[in-house]
Design an enzyme around this catalytic site. Sequence first.
Site, PDB file in Angstrom:
ATOM      1  N   GLY A 199      62.626 -46.190 -35.881  1.00  0.00           N
ATOM      2  CA  GLY A 199      61.762 -45.954 -34.714  1.00  0.00           C
ATOM      3  C   GLY A 199      62.046 -44.589 -34.097  1.00  0.00           C
ATOM      4  N   ARG A 230      59.565 -46.065 -42.128  1.00  0.00           N
ATOM      5  CA  ARG A 230      60.473 -47.067 -42.687  1.00  0.00           C
ATOM      6  C   ARG A 230      60.183 -47.102 -44.189  1.00  0.00           C
ATOM      7  NH1 ARG A 230      59.600 -49.583 -37.294  1.00  0.00           N
ATOM      8  NH2 ARG A 230      61.608 -49.337 -36.280  1.00  0.00           N
ATOM      9  N   ASP A 238      70.844 -48.270 -36.917  1.00  0.00           N
ATOM     10  CA  ASP A 238      71.845 -48.730 -37.882  1.00  0.00           C
ATOM     11  C   ASP A 238      71.276 -48.974 -39.273  1.00  0.00           C
ATOM     12  OD1 ASP A 238      70.519 -50.935 -37.048  1.00  0.00           O
ATOM     13  OD2 ASP A 238      72.285 -52.064 -36.391  1.00  0.00           O
ATOM     14  N   THR A 269      68.053 -44.236 -31.204  1.00  0.00           N
ATOM     15  CA  THR A 269      67.272 -45.445 -30.930  1.00  0.00           C
ATOM     16  C   THR A 269      67.237 -45.696 -29.435  1.00  0.00           C
ATOM     17  OG1 THR A 269      67.176 -47.867 -31.104  1.00  0.00           O
ATOM     18  CG2 THR A 269      69.328 -46.879 -31.451  1.00  0.00           C
ATOM     19  N   ASP A 317      67.132 -48.529 -28.168  1.00  0.00           N
ATOM     20  CA  ASP A 317      67.686 -49.867 -27.892  1.00  0.00           C
ATOM     21  C   ASP A 317      69.163 -49.882 -27.483  1.00  0.00           C
ATOM     22  OD1 ASP A 317      65.194 -50.777 -28.725  1.00  0.00           O
ATOM     23  OD2 ASP A 317      65.861 -51.127 -30.778  1.00  0.00           O
ATOM     24  N   ASP A 352      71.596 -50.305 -29.276  1.00  0.00           N
ATOM     25  CA  ASP A 352      72.214 -51.459 -29.932  1.00  0.00           C
ATOM     26  C   ASP A 352      73.147 -51.060 -31.079  1.00  0.00           C
ATOM     27  OD1 ASP A 352      70.226 -50.500 -31.553  1.00  0.00           O
ATOM     28  OD2 ASP A 352      69.361 -52.442 -32.039  1.00  0.00           O
ATOM     29  N   ARG A 389      64.414 -54.748 -28.855  1.00  0.00           N
ATOM     30  CA  ARG A 389      64.591 -55.638 -30.016  1.00  0.00           C
ATOM     31  C   ARG A 389      65.457 -56.829 -29.616  1.00  0.00           C
ATOM     32  NH1 ARG A 389      63.533 -53.910 -35.541  1.00  0.00           N
ATOM     33  NH2 ARG A 389      63.504 -51.783 -34.810  1.00  0.00           N
TER      34      ARG A 389
HETATM   35  P1  ADP Z   1      66.660 -48.167 -37.693  1.00  0.00           P
HETATM   36  O1  ADP Z   1      67.249 -47.030 -38.440  1.00  0.00           O
HETATM   37  O2  ADP Z   1      65.977 -47.745 -36.436  1.00  0.00           O
HETATM   38  O3  ADP Z   1      67.652 -49.299 -37.518  1.00  0.00           O
HETATM   39  P2  ADP Z   1      65.384 -49.681 -39.826  1.00  0.00           P
HETATM   40  O4  ADP Z   1      66.330 -50.818 -39.761  1.00  0.00           O
HETATM   41  O5  ADP Z   1      63.932 -49.978 -40.011  1.00  0.00           O
HETATM   42  O6  ADP Z   1      65.446 -48.744 -38.557  1.00  0.00           O
HETATM   43  O7  ADP Z   1      65.886 -48.753 -41.026  1.00  0.00           O
HETATM   44  C1  ADP Z   1      65.237 -47.520 -41.281  1.00  0.00           C
HETATM   45  C2  ADP Z   1      65.236 -47.252 -42.776  1.00  0.00           C
HETATM   46  O8  ADP Z   1      66.598 -47.131 -43.243  1.00  0.00           O
HETATM   47  C3  ADP Z   1      64.651 -48.356 -43.645  1.00  0.00           C
HETATM   48  O9  ADP Z   1      63.250 -48.328 -43.689  1.00  0.00           O
HETATM   49  C4  ADP Z   1      65.259 -48.007 -44.990  1.00  0.00           C
HETATM   50  O10 ADP Z   1      64.589 -46.927 -45.571  1.00  0.00           O
HETATM   51  C5  ADP Z   1      66.663 -47.550 -44.589  1.00  0.00           C
HETATM   52  N1  ADP Z   1      67.594 -48.681 -44.735  1.00  0.00           N
HETATM   53  C6  ADP Z   1      67.750 -49.739 -43.913  1.00  0.00           C
HETATM   54  N2  ADP Z   1      68.650 -50.609 -44.397  1.00  0.00           N
HETATM   55  C7  ADP Z   1      69.095 -50.076 -45.566  1.00  0.00           C
HETATM   56  C8  ADP Z   1      70.038 -50.504 -46.570  1.00  0.00           C
HETATM   57  N3  ADP Z   1      70.691 -51.639 -46.459  1.00  0.00           N
HETATM   58  N4  ADP Z   1      70.224 -49.688 -47.626  1.00  0.00           N
HETATM   59  C9  ADP Z   1      69.557 -48.523 -47.748  1.00  0.00           C
HETATM   60  N5  ADP Z   1      68.660 -48.095 -46.852  1.00  0.00           N
HETATM   61  C10 ADP Z   1      68.424 -48.847 -45.775  1.00  0.00           C
HETATM   62  O1  F6P Z   2      63.976 -49.954 -32.183  1.00  0.00           O
HETATM   63  C1  F6P Z   2      63.070 -49.436 -31.257  1.00  0.00           C
HETATM   64  C2  F6P Z   2      61.943 -50.412 -31.019  1.00  0.00           C
HETATM   65  O2  F6P Z   2      61.000 -49.833 -30.140  1.00  0.00           O
HETATM   66  C3  F6P Z   2      62.382 -51.787 -30.519  1.00  0.00           C
HETATM   67  O3  F6P Z   2      62.675 -51.778 -29.147  1.00  0.00           O
HETATM   68  C4  F6P Z   2      61.195 -52.615 -30.915  1.00  0.00           C
HETATM   69  O4  F6P Z   2      61.570 -53.963 -31.103  1.00  0.00           O
HETATM   70  C5  F6P Z   2      60.777 -52.005 -32.230  1.00  0.00           C
HETATM   71  O5  F6P Z   2      61.288 -50.686 -32.250  1.00  0.00           O
HETATM   72  C6  F6P Z   2      59.298 -51.935 -32.462  1.00  0.00           C
HETATM   73  O6  F6P Z   2      59.118 -51.425 -33.748  1.00  0.00           O
HETATM   74  P1  F6P Z   2      57.725 -50.928 -34.344  1.00  0.00           P
HETATM   75  O7  F6P Z   2      57.607 -49.478 -34.041  1.00  0.00           O
HETATM   76  O8  F6P Z   2      57.864 -51.169 -35.800  1.00  0.00           O
HETATM   77  O9  F6P Z   2      56.646 -51.748 -33.698  1.00  0.00           O
END
Ligand code: ADP
Ligand code: F6P
Length: 330
Positions: free
Chosen positions: A17, A78, A109, A131, A133, A135, A177
């Site tokens: 995000g 993503r 994360d 982020t 959040d 978190d 989230r």
């Molecule tokens: P955020 O980074 O905000 O936590 P996501 O959890 O959607 O957002 O993760 C962002 C991107 O990081 C994912 O779309 C993917 O490309 C990569 N990613 C997430 N988890 C993994 C993983 N276990 N191994 C490799 N890449 C990952």
């Molecule tokens: O992680 C940031 C955030 O805005 C969260 O607060 C929310 O749950 C989520 O992303 C929404 O994600 P998306 O952009 O996929 O709707």
Amino acid sequence: MSKTSAVDTIGILTSGGDASGMNAAIRAVARTAWDRGVKVKGIKRGYSGLLNREIFDMDRTFTGDIISRGGTVLFTARCEEFKQEEYQKKAADICREEGIDGLVVIGGDGSFRGAQKLAAQGINTVALPGTIDLDIPCTEYTIGFDTAVNVAMEAIDKIRDTSTSHERCSIVEVMGRNAGYIALWCGIAAGAEDIIIPERFDGNRPKLEAKLIDSILEKKALGKKHHLIINAEGIGHSYGMAKRIEQGTGVETRATILGYMQRGGSPTAKDRVYASYMGALAVDLLCAGATNRVVGYRNGQYIDYDIEDALGMQKDVDEYEFQIAQVLGR
Ligand code: ADP
Ligand code: F6P
């Protein structure tokens, strides 16, 4: 290449995000790298753009006029396939072909896990916490949280005006989230009567709503002209809650879900400054030969951790902060 740098070319990507302050971090990474004699490549659309070779030589004009802008000028995405080793290998090969021997990943994360996988494939990688959040356990600060809280606070101030004028109860649902940090902070800052967060919710909705009904009636009896409830996204159900609370109290109740406005807007000074510091530090870590690190902020200091260690950490909302939020809402 700088004689003292362990890397020749740093790539930058934003993933997950978007969050206000990401542009300040991008700018800081690029400008610090240039200062250290290191070349910079921008990678658009996160890991997905890396796999699609959406890679360009970054020049100084790219980093002009972006510090005050929300979102990310590198775009974000993503990318599910990046969770598979085959694609991680392909991405590392692309980095090598493009001459990228250091990478800065700005995201949450999930993005850190991707950064860890690239480090395991031999690309020196440093991650920054981006982020709204808050978190991420290894850090007390994440890029975008401060702006999101301020945006939410200003919106709640406005909702309070109409809530008081109509002597209503207002439920305002904020993002986060599964975390309640945004709710707790904007709730305290906007003087909310009640704040509901996932970290302090036992899953019993009827019990929660009965408690809110009692709170509204108690505060109405004390002479309050409005009642603001900040509800975290992780609890949700704001519209249904509003209906049942109105039935239980006889007080007109409205729900507002703030949504994506919390992710946008010009970053606060705090987000610009912390993101700038973190961006510069990421570069200096890479120049010193570090890899598989994440930058955090703890106990008044910027600090870096092994990504694996960082992902294994845990954190919780401050119990005293949660308690005083309730005292101050009376
Ligand atoms: P955020 O980074 O905000 O936590 P996501 O959890 O959607 O957002 O993760 C962002 C991107 O990081 C994912 O779309 C993917 O490309 C990569 N990613 C997430 N988890 C993994 C993983 N276990 N191994 C490799 N890449 C990952
Ligand atoms: O992680 C940031 C955030 O805005 C969260 O607060 C929310 O749950 C989520 O992303 C929404 O994600 P998306 O952009 O996929 O709707």
